[in-house]
Design a protein around this motif. Sequence first.
Motif, PDB file in Angstrom:
ATOM      1  N   PHE A 190       0.823  -1.215   0.000  1.00  0.00           N
ATOM      2  CA  PHE A 190       0.000   0.000   0.000  1.00  0.00           C
ATOM      3  C   PHE A 190       0.854   1.261   0.000  1.00  0.00           C
ATOM      4  CE2 PHE A 190      -0.954  -3.236   3.152  1.00  0.00           C
ATOM      5  CZ  PHE A 190      -0.108  -2.913   4.193  1.00  0.00           C
ATOM      6  N   ILE A 191       2.065   1.214   0.606  1.00  0.00           N
ATOM      7  CA  ILE A 191       2.948   2.377   0.534  1.00  0.00           C
ATOM      8  C   ILE A 191       3.495   2.526  -0.880  1.00  0.00           C
ATOM      9  CG2 ILE A 191       5.065   3.431   1.387  1.00  0.00           C
ATOM     10  CD1 ILE A 191       4.583   2.101   4.071  1.00  0.00           C
ATOM     11  N   CYS A 192       3.904   1.415  -1.478  1.00  0.00           N
ATOM     12  CA  CYS A 192       4.394   1.453  -2.857  1.00  0.00           C
ATOM     13  C   CYS A 192       3.311   1.969  -3.793  1.00  0.00           C
ATOM     14  CB  CYS A 192       4.853   0.060  -3.288  1.00  0.00           C
ATOM     15  SG  CYS A 192       5.393  -0.044  -5.005  1.00  0.00           S
ATOM     16  N   GLY A 193       2.103   1.459  -3.654  1.00  0.00           N
ATOM     17  CA  GLY A 193       1.005   1.918  -4.511  1.00  0.00           C
ATOM     18  C   GLY A 193       0.741   3.401  -4.348  1.00  0.00           C
ATOM     19  N   THR A 194       0.776   3.892  -3.101  1.00  0.00           N
ATOM     20  CA  THR A 194       0.560   5.314  -2.844  1.00  0.00           C
ATOM     21  C   THR A 194       1.636   6.160  -3.523  1.00  0.00           C
ATOM     22  OG1 THR A 194      -0.511   4.818  -0.722  1.00  0.00           O
ATOM     23  CG2 THR A 194       0.340   7.050  -1.018  1.00  0.00           C
ATOM     24  N   LEU A 195       2.887   5.735  -3.413  1.00  0.00           N
ATOM     25  CA  LEU A 195       3.980   6.493  -4.012  1.00  0.00           C
ATOM     26  C   LEU A 195       3.942   6.431  -5.544  1.00  0.00           C
ATOM     27  CD1 LEU A 195       6.825   5.584  -1.513  1.00  0.00           C
ATOM     28  CD2 LEU A 195       5.845   7.847  -1.876  1.00  0.00           C
ATOM     29  N   GLN A 196       3.534   5.305  -6.100  1.00  0.00           N
ATOM     30  CA  GLN A 196       3.407   5.236  -7.556  1.00  0.00           C
ATOM     31  C   GLN A 196       2.271   6.129  -8.049  1.00  0.00           C
ATOM     32  OE1 GLN A 196       3.238   1.025  -8.621  1.00  0.00           O
ATOM     33  NE2 GLN A 196       5.453   0.935  -8.791  1.00  0.00           N
ATOM     34  N   LEU A 197       1.187   6.231  -7.270  1.00  0.00           N
ATOM     35  CA  LEU A 197       0.127   7.187  -7.613  1.00  0.00           C
ATOM     36  C   LEU A 197       0.669   8.615  -7.596  1.00  0.00           C
ATOM     37  CD1 LEU A 197      -2.929   5.788  -5.611  1.00  0.00           C
ATOM     38  CD2 LEU A 197      -2.759   5.956  -8.102  1.00  0.00           C
ATOM     39  N   ALA A 198       1.465   8.941  -6.584  1.00  0.00           N
ATOM     40  CA  ALA A 198       2.052  10.274  -6.521  1.00  0.00           C
ATOM     41  C   ALA A 198       2.982  10.528  -7.704  1.00  0.00           C
ATOM     42  CB  ALA A 198       2.804  10.457  -5.207  1.00  0.00           C
ATOM     43  N   ALA A 199       3.621   9.477  -8.190  1.00  0.00           N
ATOM     44  CA  ALA A 199       4.519   9.617  -9.331  1.00  0.00           C
ATOM     45  C   ALA A 199       3.768   9.802 -10.649  1.00  0.00           C
ATOM     46  CB  ALA A 199       5.437   8.404  -9.418  1.00  0.00           C
ATOM     47  N   GLY A 200       2.443   9.620 -10.626  1.00  0.00           N
ATOM     48  CA  GLY A 200       1.643   9.869 -11.824  1.00  0.00           C
ATOM     49  C   GLY A 200       1.048   8.635 -12.464  1.00  0.00           C
ATOM     50  N   MET A 201       1.074   7.507 -11.782  1.00  0.00           N
ATOM     51  CA  MET A 201       0.538   6.259 -12.332  1.00  0.00           C
ATOM     52  C   MET A 201      -0.939   6.399 -12.694  1.00  0.00           C
ATOM     53  SD  MET A 201       0.480   2.542 -10.406  1.00  0.00           S
ATOM     54  CE  MET A 201      -0.378   3.127  -8.930  1.00  0.00           C
ATOM     55  N   ASN A 202      -1.312   5.940 -13.906  1.00  0.00           N
ATOM     56  CA  ASN A 202      -2.734   5.915 -14.271  1.00  0.00           C
ATOM     57  C   ASN A 202      -3.283   4.513 -14.487  1.00  0.00           C
ATOM     58  OD1 ASN A 202      -1.628   5.453 -16.841  1.00  0.00           O
ATOM     59  ND2 ASN A 202      -2.098   7.517 -17.586  1.00  0.00           N
ATOM     60  N   VAL A 203      -2.421   3.486 -14.484  1.00  0.00           N
ATOM     61  CA  VAL A 203      -2.833   2.071 -14.482  1.00  0.00           C
ATOM     62  C   VAL A 203      -1.826   1.308 -13.640  1.00  0.00           C
ATOM     63  CG1 VAL A 203      -3.214  -0.025 -15.843  1.00  0.00           C
ATOM     64  CG2 VAL A 203      -3.872   2.173 -16.793  1.00  0.00           C
ATOM     65  N   HIS A 204      -2.329   0.379 -12.839  1.00  0.00           N
ATOM     66  CA  HIS A 204      -1.470  -0.403 -11.944  1.00  0.00           C
ATOM     67  C   HIS A 204      -1.546  -1.874 -12.344  1.00  0.00           C
ATOM     68  CE1 HIS A 204       0.969  -0.808  -8.482  1.00  0.00           C
ATOM     69  NE2 HIS A 204       0.059  -0.990  -7.552  1.00  0.00           N
ATOM     70  N   VAL A 205      -0.391  -2.557 -12.406  1.00  0.00           N
ATOM     71  CA  VAL A 205      -0.332  -4.001 -12.651  1.00  0.00           C
ATOM     72  C   VAL A 205       0.297  -4.642 -11.428  1.00  0.00           C
ATOM     73  CG1 VAL A 205       0.610  -5.844 -14.076  1.00  0.00           C
ATOM     74  CG2 VAL A 205      -0.188  -3.729 -15.149  1.00  0.00           C
ATOM     75  N   PHE A 206      -0.421  -5.599 -10.836  1.00  0.00           N
ATOM     76  CA  PHE A 206      -0.044  -6.156  -9.541  1.00  0.00           C
ATOM     77  C   PHE A 206      -0.036  -7.677  -9.649  1.00  0.00           C
ATOM     78  CE2 PHE A 206      -0.546  -7.508  -5.222  1.00  0.00           C
ATOM     79  CZ  PHE A 206      -0.029  -6.505  -4.416  1.00  0.00           C
ATOM     80  N   THR A 207       1.140  -8.276  -9.489  1.00  0.00           N
ATOM     81  CA  THR A 207       1.232  -9.743  -9.559  1.00  0.00           C
ATOM     82  C   THR A 207       1.165 -10.336  -8.164  1.00  0.00           C
ATOM     83  OG1 THR A 207       3.658  -9.783  -9.427  1.00  0.00           O
ATOM     84  CG2 THR A 207       2.681  -9.553 -11.618  1.00  0.00           C
ATOM     85  N   THR A 208       0.578 -11.532  -8.067  1.00  0.00           N
ATOM     86  CA  THR A 208       0.446 -12.178  -6.759  1.00  0.00           C
ATOM     87  C   THR A 208       0.472 -13.687  -6.901  1.00  0.00           C
ATOM     88  OG1 THR A 208      -0.909 -12.362  -4.755  1.00  0.00           O
ATOM     89  CG2 THR A 208      -2.081 -12.024  -6.837  1.00  0.00           C
ATOM     90  N   GLY A 209       1.160 -14.332  -5.958  1.00  0.00           N
ATOM     91  CA  GLY A 209       1.228 -15.783  -5.946  1.00  0.00           C
ATOM     92  C   GLY A 209       0.375 -16.385  -4.852  1.00  0.00           C
ATOM     93  N   ARG A 210       0.361 -15.747  -3.691  1.00  0.00           N
ATOM     94  CA  ARG A 210      -0.442 -16.247  -2.574  1.00  0.00           C
ATOM     95  C   ARG A 210      -1.863 -15.713  -2.634  1.00  0.00           C
ATOM     96  NH1 ARG A 210       1.255 -20.535  -1.055  1.00  0.00           N
ATOM     97  NH2 ARG A 210       0.201 -20.318   0.947  1.00  0.00           N
ATOM     98  N   GLY A 211      -2.051 -14.565  -3.340  1.00  0.00           N
ATOM     99  CA  GLY A 211      -3.380 -13.970  -3.459  1.00  0.00           C
ATOM    100  C   GLY A 211      -3.566 -12.809  -2.509  1.00  0.00           C
TER     101      GLY A 211
END
Length: 514
Positions: A411-432
């Motif tokens: 959630f901190i990484c996502g917040t900072l990427q939003l601040a950097a100007g992200m308009n689409v997020h791709v999130f990989t997960t193995g455990r879910g």
Amino acid sequence: MTRPILIRIHPADNVAIVANEGGLPAGAVVDGLTLREHVPQAHKVALVDLPQGAAVRRYNVPIGYAVRDIPAGSWVHERLLHMPAARPLDDLPMATVRAPAVAPLEGYTFEGYRNPDGSVGTRNILAITQTVQCVAGVTAFAVQRIKQELLPKYPNVDDVVALEHGYGCGVAIDAPDAVIPIRTLRNLARNPNFGGEVMVVSLGCEKLQPERLLPPGSIPIDDHRSSSLDVVCLQDEAHVGFHSMVDALMRQAEVHLQRLNARRRETVPASELVVGVQCGGSDAFSGVTANPAVGFCTDLLVRAGATVMFSEVTEVRDGIDQLTSRAATPEVAQAMIEQMAWYDAYLKRGQVDRSANTTPGNKKGGLSNIVEKAMGSIIKSGTAPIMGVVPPGERAGQRGLLYAATPASDFICGTLQLAAGMNVHVFTTGRGTPYGLAACPVIKVATRTELARRWHDLMDINAGRIADGQASIADVGWELFHFILDVASGRKKTWAEHWKLHNAQVLFNPAPVT
């Protein structure tokens, strides 16, 4: 029983992971190797005898050293490995790798919203910025009324989002590191998905005053809007009672909703995408299926002129030599080193090191330590040259592949990427994980078919088909590329959007709290 399958990443590796659901039992024979014990899915098997002290290699990298003799066919897990020391930050290769020239990927577009500052949004959202946590309850109450009473009148507006956070007062606001949360909040308000509309809620007595959060000139204003900051101050004497505050917020929100509602999507080149990539709940399949597919897609996006940010300092720290060698210039390599050094010092102050990163879920999913996790994480960045570095809380200022220096917390990484100007997020997960962001569509990529099947209405892309032999890395990479364009255009919604699964924004604040 289905055919036993082991996946070996590199010919020099002396371990491989079990691909079969449920793992493999003792006595299973794979390519002439007999398993000495049950090995769970995604966990490692010794392919040869490993004497005490021997390097255990995966991705052709020593991910650890055997603490005792490990016979061939044994389960290799974290308790059998001594983790290597972190690579020193001096004497690194600096911009030594020259990626082969690739043709631009032309003709790909999406339907987006152009903003006054030249950026392009994939969603049309009213964001209500807050200077301090104290106002969060009033703002949340008002947002619910805005959604119920006002939003239906403005069908071209996708949502109303309160940018709640735990900052603004009771903090050492003049400490050197306080610049990070402040500029994060400032640049969150500038995210492309908010259309340049800035509405601020202040209490009045907080340390982070509106003028400090958003000084004049920090938000581009077009010719049709007032140059003054739109602030509702709850301590203003004009407010008599709670509902007076709420009514003021609703009145101001309607002004912004009217302008946002007048906007329309238009065809823009794929180069206007700003895609953040991240992993959460990683497992040993992350570096085999989902992350390589994302890396393939990253290369496609960069060829199309887009911006792609990969992040998570502790999850790339052990591959720093791979990153500095891929830097476009020695200056970019040096900027990465400086961010890593700052973070090493930050962890040292907290009396921990990078080994604190791996979670119980990571280990249950077959990752023995942060070195192994890092090797699988870096693959998301593809093969393109790294064109720049975005310090935490800053806004990306160029296109191409960028390293955004963030903590690894989802959630901190996502917040900072939003601040950097992200308009689409791709999130990989193995455990879910049901992770999602209110400000930006989040595309979830499952590393395993079993997870994609079990969480069929939470995962958007199944990269587990790569391990199953049903699809190639390129197949899934192209699927993800086209899905990003559809999501960015509003033609498709992600499952996180469908269910409105939104994590709280969490600021990175390394400064003291008073």
